[in-house]
Design a protein around this motif. Structure first.
Motif, short mmCIF file in Angstrom:
data_model
loop_
_atom_site.label_atom_id
_atom_site.label_comp_id
_atom_site.label_asym_id
_atom_site.label_seq_id
_atom_site.Cartn_x
_atom_site.Cartn_y
_atom_site.Cartn_z
N ALA A 202 1.12 -7.21 1.60
CA ALA A 202 2.39 -7.05 0.88
C ALA A 202 3.46 -6.37 1.72
CB ALA A 202 2.17 -6.26 -0.40
N GLY A 203 3.11 -5.99 2.96
CA GLY A 203 4.10 -5.40 3.85
C GLY A 203 4.17 -3.89 3.80
N TYR A 204 3.21 -3.24 3.16
CA TYR A 204 3.24 -1.80 3.08
C TYR A 204 2.93 -1.20 4.45
CZ TYR A 204 2.13 2.94 1.50
OH TYR A 204 2.11 4.29 1.33
N ARG A 205 3.69 -0.13 4.83
CA ARG A 205 3.51 0.45 6.16
C ARG A 205 3.46 1.98 6.14
NH1 ARG A 205 2.30 -3.98 6.40
NH2 ARG A 205 2.93 -5.62 7.87
N ALA A 206 3.57 2.62 5.00
CA ALA A 206 3.54 4.08 4.91
C ALA A 206 2.09 4.56 4.85
CB ALA A 206 4.33 4.54 3.69
N PRO A 207 1.85 5.88 4.91
CA PRO A 207 0.47 6.39 4.96
C PRO A 207 -0.33 6.11 3.69
CG PRO A 207 2.02 8.05 5.74
CD PRO A 207 2.84 6.95 5.13
N PRO A 304 -2.54 -9.61 -5.07
CA PRO A 304 -1.13 -9.56 -4.68
C PRO A 304 -0.25 -8.95 -5.76
CG PRO A 304 -2.09 -11.66 -4.07
CD PRO A 304 -3.11 -10.96 -4.91
N ALA A 305 -0.55 -9.25 -7.04
CA ALA A 305 0.24 -8.66 -8.12
C ALA A 305 0.03 -7.15 -8.20
CB ALA A 305 -0.14 -9.31 -9.46
N LEU A 306 -1.20 -6.70 -7.95
CA LEU A 306 -1.45 -5.26 -7.93
C LEU A 306 -0.63 -4.59 -6.84
CD1 LEU A 306 -4.79 -3.35 -8.14
CD2 LEU A 306 -3.39 -3.07 -6.10
N ALA A 307 -0.63 -5.16 -5.64
CA ALA A 307 0.13 -4.57 -4.55
C ALA A 307 1.63 -4.56 -4.87
CB ALA A 307 -0.13 -5.34 -3.25
N ASP A 308 2.13 -5.65 -5.45
CA ASP A 308 3.55 -5.70 -5.83
C ASP A 308 3.87 -4.65 -6.88
OD1 ASP A 308 3.98 -7.75 -4.07
OD2 ASP A 308 3.90 -9.35 -5.59
N LEU A 311 4.05 -1.21 -5.05
CA LEU A 311 5.24 -1.07 -4.21
C LEU A 311 6.50 -1.04 -5.06
CD1 LEU A 311 4.39 -3.28 -1.10
CD2 LEU A 311 3.75 -0.94 -1.67
N GLY A 312 6.48 -1.77 -6.18
CA GLY A 312 7.63 -1.74 -7.08
C GLY A 312 7.84 -0.35 -7.66
N LEU A 313 6.75 0.33 -8.01
CA LEU A 313 6.88 1.69 -8.53
C LEU A 313 7.44 2.64 -7.47
CD1 LEU A 313 3.58 2.11 -10.58
CD2 LEU A 313 5.91 2.02 -11.48
N LEU A 314 7.02 2.49 -6.24
CA LEU A 314 7.53 3.36 -5.18
C LEU A 314 9.04 3.20 -4.99
CD1 LEU A 314 4.71 3.04 -2.49
CD2 LEU A 314 5.27 5.05 -3.87
N ARG A 315 9.57 2.04 -5.35
CA ARG A 315 11.01 1.82 -5.23
C ARG A 315 11.77 2.22 -6.49
NH1 ARG A 315 8.93 -3.00 -2.69
NH2 ARG A 315 9.13 -4.13 -4.67
N ASP A 316 11.08 2.80 -7.48
CA ASP A 316 11.70 3.11 -8.77
C ASP A 316 11.46 4.58 -9.12
OD1 ASP A 316 12.68 3.18 -11.33
OD2 ASP A 316 11.54 1.45 -12.05
N PRO A 317 12.26 5.50 -8.52
CA PRO A 317 12.01 6.93 -8.74
C PRO A 317 12.11 7.36 -10.21
CG PRO A 317 13.54 6.60 -6.93
CD PRO A 317 13.35 5.26 -7.57
#
Length: 505
Positions: A202-207, A304-308, A311-317
């Motif tokens: 999914a393109g995640y690159r953080a720790p 893939p839906a789990l990863a999305d 990552l969607g939550l990380l973009r939604d503070p």
């Protein structure tokens, strides 16, 4: 007098370590009241959960291949004089085991959230949200006492201690990006490698921090795949500081097991996967409370839906913050202390058990009556009784607090309250009011002792004004000592397992 408890629970690669971990939390809380505990368990428990060997509690291996009655008889032989409490936390045990313990165990406590079989017990502890007493009626004796819901979640003390640090960290979401992945000590479904691959795709690159037991089947796979992942990864085995790891994370991807309430207590939003049928009810209830997002069952999971979703939550503070607050309101991490108090409460002068329960909206009228009783506010900083409108406005504000340390004193009916307020200098101030009809009976002292056990990690302070001899007496009897003069008294934290707050069952 030392009181003996025996915990019958197991840990294995097939069932994980959740049963043993929550029993350890309860055993530790009982130790603060002077109890001794023995774990009657299968041979694999210490390998799956090294924490049980490091706990200081006695461990004895029981023949798990024997019948339920035979297992009970084996334990009975260890204690010719009997024991105070038998605790059963095992989906494979039921009324047959418990009935066989009646002749040598003074009381029997069952820990169960399935409500799918009969039990012969004095207390039923269902420490997950969504469980209700009516689910068990007809399956337990009529006189059984119920301890149900997330307020009895059996978490280790480290989670309550970490709440303030976790809340401070959750208030700043600008750099959210650290994910914690944990599917239990055993990871019996081998979910961890699959989730790590999905995050990479999914393109995640953080720790990412992974927590898994050293003996889990997926552990060797993780060692091999870690260098190939496109993000920094730390793989930790058999950690004893789970609260610190959860506090450091921004979201978690986890099994929908007992760790969900650990995460909720620290405001850690979770994307949860149901990896066993017994997780369905808890996962649905915590999802409904708004503290987690359910991604589905392990055997039909859309990775893939789990990863999305993660990552969607990380973009939604804002959503993360809302989930954090919902989780912290759902579970405050003090369930083990509450359960231990229900099992072994402090007692008043007549020997009656004194309990504390969190105040609720339904207590508003009762609190107003106590606050406006003539003479009740004589020694308060503000001696003027509030109007009904003022009281209700204060009550609404108080109930909105995430850490609501306001408790109704029960004997067993409501007879007063005790509260704890955070002060600007970091201290925690205790105040108490007992209905005049129950004054002079040792209720106040017992309530303060109960509060000490409920908040074992906090230094507690009280200001007692000159001339208030009744308050000075009950605080002194509860173990408070003068703190620098000027009317201030202090109660130090309880050292783990010290038995400093001993009570009799």
């Amino acid at each position: 007098m030392t009181h003996q408890a025996v915990f019958r629970c197991d840990a294995s690669p097939a069932i994980g370590g959740g049963h043993v971990m929550r029993c350890l939390a309860l055993a530790n809380a009982l130790a603060e009241a002077g109890w001794q505990s023995t774990f009657a368990t299968c041979a694999s428990s210490t390998g799956v959960l090294p924490a049980i060997s490091q706990s200081g509690h006695e461990i004895r291996v029981v023949n798990v291949a024997a019948s339920q009655a035979a297992q009970a008889d084996e334990i009975a032989a260890w204690y010719p004089d009997g024991i105070a409490l038998l605790v059963a936390d095992h989906y494979g045990l039921s009324a047959g085991f418990e009935h066989a313990g009646r002749s040598w165990a003074k009381e029997i406590l069952v820990i169960d959230e399935l409500a799918d079989r009969e039990h012969d017990c004095d207390m039923l502890l269902a420490p997950v949200p969504g469980c209700r007493p009516e689910d068990y009626r007809g399956r337990v004796p009529d006189e059984c006492r119920y301890l149900t819901g997330a307020e009895y979640a059996l978490l280790r003390p480290q989670f309550a201690r970490a709440r303030q640090t976790a809340r401070s960290r959750r208030s700043d979401r600008h750099d959210a990006g650290r994910i914690l992945v944990s599917f239990g000590a055993a990871d019996g479904r081998r979910m961890t490698p699959r989730v790590l691959s999905a995050l990479a795709d999914a393109g995640y690159r953080a720790p990412v921090t992974v927590i898994v037991g050293a003996s889990a089947e997926s552990a060797s796979v993780l060692t091999e795949m870690a260098p190939r992942l496109p993000y920094p990864i730390s793989v930790l085995h058999d950690v004893d500081d789970m609260a610190a790891q959860m506090t450091a994370a921004d979201i978690a991807i986890m099994a929908a097991g007992s760790s969900l309430l650990e995460a909720a207590s620290l405001g850690l939003p979770v994307v949860a996967v149901v990896t066993a049928d017994n997780q369905q009810r808890q996962g649905a209830a915590i999802h409904e409370a708004g503290a987690i997002r359910l991604a589905g069952d392990w055997n039909s999971l859309d990775l893939p839906a789990l990863a999305d979703m993660a990552l969607g939550l990380l973009r939604d503070p804002s959503t993360l913050q809302c989930m954090s607050e919902n989780g912290m309101r759902l579970c405050n991490g003090r369930g083990a202390s509450r359960a231990a108090l229900a099992i072994s409460p402090p007692r008043d002068n007549a020997g009656n058990g004194i309990g504390l329960r969190p105040a609720s909206f339904n207590d508003a009228e009762l609190m107003f009556r106590w606050q406006t009783t003539p003479g009740a506010r004589k020694w308060m900083r503000n001696s003027a009784a509030p109007s009904y409108a003022e009281h209700m406005a204060w009550w609404q504000r108080r109930l909105q607090m995430i850490d609501l340390d306001l408790y109704i004193v029960e004997a067993p009916k409501p007879v007063g309250y005790v509260r704890v307020d955070g002060m600007a200098d970091g201290r925690h101030e205790v105040s108490i009011m007992i209905d005049p009809d129950h004054a002079g009976r040792g209720v106040g002292t017992a309530a303060l002792r109960a509060l000490r056990r409920l908040l074992p990690e906090l230094p507690l302070h009280a200001e007692i004004r000159p001339g208030n001899l009744a308050s000075a007496s009950i605080f002194a009897k509860a173990g408070y000592r003068q703190d620098g003069g000027n009317g201030w008294y202090r109660s130090d934290p309880i050292a783990a397992g010290s038995g400093d707050a001993r009570t009799t069952p």
